[in-house]
Design an enzyme around this catalytic site. Structure first.
Site, short mmCIF file in Angstrom:
data_model
loop_
_atom_site.label_atom_id
_atom_site.label_comp_id
_atom_site.label_asym_id
_atom_site.label_seq_id
_atom_site.Cartn_x
_atom_site.Cartn_y
_atom_site.Cartn_z
N ASP A 1 -5.95 1.28 2.59
CA ASP A 1 -5.44 0.17 3.39
C ASP A 1 -6.39 -1.03 3.31
O ASP A 1 -5.95 -2.18 3.18
CB ASP A 1 -5.27 0.59 4.85
CG ASP A 1 -4.13 1.56 5.06
OD1 ASP A 1 -3.25 1.65 4.18
OD2 ASP A 1 -4.11 2.23 6.10
N GLY A 56 -5.52 10.79 -1.10
CA GLY A 56 -6.38 11.74 -0.41
C GLY A 56 -6.05 13.20 -0.65
O GLY A 56 -6.94 14.00 -0.99
N GLY A 78 1.43 8.50 1.61
CA GLY A 78 2.25 9.34 2.46
C GLY A 78 3.50 9.84 1.78
O GLY A 78 3.49 10.23 0.60
N LYS A 83 -5.00 0.78 10.63
CA LYS A 83 -3.90 0.03 10.00
C LYS A 83 -3.70 -1.32 10.67
O LYS A 83 -3.50 -2.33 9.98
CB LYS A 83 -2.62 0.87 10.04
CG LYS A 83 -2.69 2.11 9.16
CD LYS A 83 -1.37 2.79 9.00
CE LYS A 83 -1.49 4.00 8.12
NZ LYS A 83 -1.92 3.67 6.74
N LYS A 139 0.86 -1.18 0.00
CA LYS A 139 0.00 0.00 0.00
C LYS A 139 0.90 1.23 0.00
O LYS A 139 1.65 1.47 0.93
CB LYS A 139 -0.91 0.02 1.23
CG LYS A 139 -1.50 1.38 1.58
CD LYS A 139 -2.36 1.98 0.51
CE LYS A 139 -2.66 3.47 0.74
NZ LYS A 139 -2.82 3.94 2.08
#
Length: 287
Positions: free
Chosen positions: A188, A71, A38, A244, A35
């Site tokens: 996730d 996002g 970030g 998570k 995944k």
């Protein structure tokens, strides 16, 4: 005759390559779902480094699958289009207008950026979403949230077909409803569902924290499912780490050998996690 002076860094590099042999053998033919989100998506340099690592993984026999978020890019596009968002219990309501933007951004700009980065490093990547080839069928998560879905049925055949052709799948977290709707899926959650459907050897969740921390604030490098449950019940695992670890628990309970919450801020974090003794986060295994 040219004299060769041996450099300590060269010797250290050779030693690192030699020590990786057992891990290279261990993961030969393995499926690893990653995944991506970030820091690793935050700059062209970080994306280039990540892409190079993925191509290296495939070159040594791993079958990588990339599932990505996006996002901040969605938020930027919604703002640009002046589409207002409502929130219920801190979660965005994804109405019909919003889900169109989500699909446009995730399947378009974000997905193709990752595909291009991998191809630029010599790999062969192809972009998909969960809607392609019936990969992910969703049920609505909560009517109050609109077009937000939870995976209910998986068909990973397309991914196995791509593995056979040495193609790296890059997947946007969208799914199709039973009546043809488009659903947005938490990244996730989508990665965990795909890893479970593939019975993947490893699931790596890249994030912007060092890993799961104990009550003293120290990163715990390896945990069993029961440890995670106890730390969550006591409040040690809290906030954004809970989703998570829940994804990790679901994955290892459904056939994934191990899930690691990886510090994506660390250079070459996926290589450290797979091919060295050091790791770069917190590994969660079944009991």
């Amino acid at each position: 005759m040219k004299k060769q002076n041996m450099n300590r860094d060269w010797i250290a590099t050779a030693a690192t390559l030699s020590s990786a042999l057992p891990y290279l053998q261990r993961y030969d033919g393995a499926i690893v779902v990653i995944k991506l989100g970030g820091h690793a998506m935050g700059s062209d340099e970080a994306m280039e480094s990540f892409a190079r690592d993925i191509v290296l993984m495939q070159q040594v026999g791993v079958n990588p699958v990339i599932v990505h978020g996006g996002g901040p890019m969605i938020n930027a596009m919604l703002k640009k289009l002046d589409i207002q968002s409502e929130f219920v219990n801190g979660k965005r309501v994804t109405d019909a207008a919003t889900v169109e933007v989500v699909e446009m951004v995730l399947s378009g700009v974000v997905n193709k950026r990752i595909v291009q980065a991998i191809n630029a490093q010599g790999g062969t990547a192809v972009g998909l979403s969960g809607k392609d080839a019936n990969l992910i069928t969703c049920d609505q998560t909560d009517a109050s949230l609109g077009y937000v879905g939870t995976p209910s049925q998986m068909n990973p055949k397309i991914l196995h077909d791509l593995f056979e052709k040495d193609v790296i799948p890059v997947i946007a977290p969208l799914g199709a409803g039973r009546d043809g709707e488009t659903f947005n899926i938490n990244g996730d959650t989508a990665a965990g569902a795909i890893a479970s459907a593939l019975q993947a050897d490893r699931l790596l969740l890249l994030t912007d924290v060092a890993g799961v921390k104990n009550a003293d604030g120290d990163v715990v490098t390896e945990l069993k499912a029961a440890d995670v449950e106890a730390m969550t019940a006591s409040g040690v695992i809290a906030g954004g780490m809970i989703p998570k670890t829940e994804t990790a628990l679901d994955a290892v309970r459904n056939g994934v050998r191990a899930c690691t919450i990886v510090d994506g801020r660390v250079q070459n974090c996926v290589l450290l996690e797979l091919f060295t003794d050091h790791g770069a986060g917190s590994m969660i295994r079944p009991n």
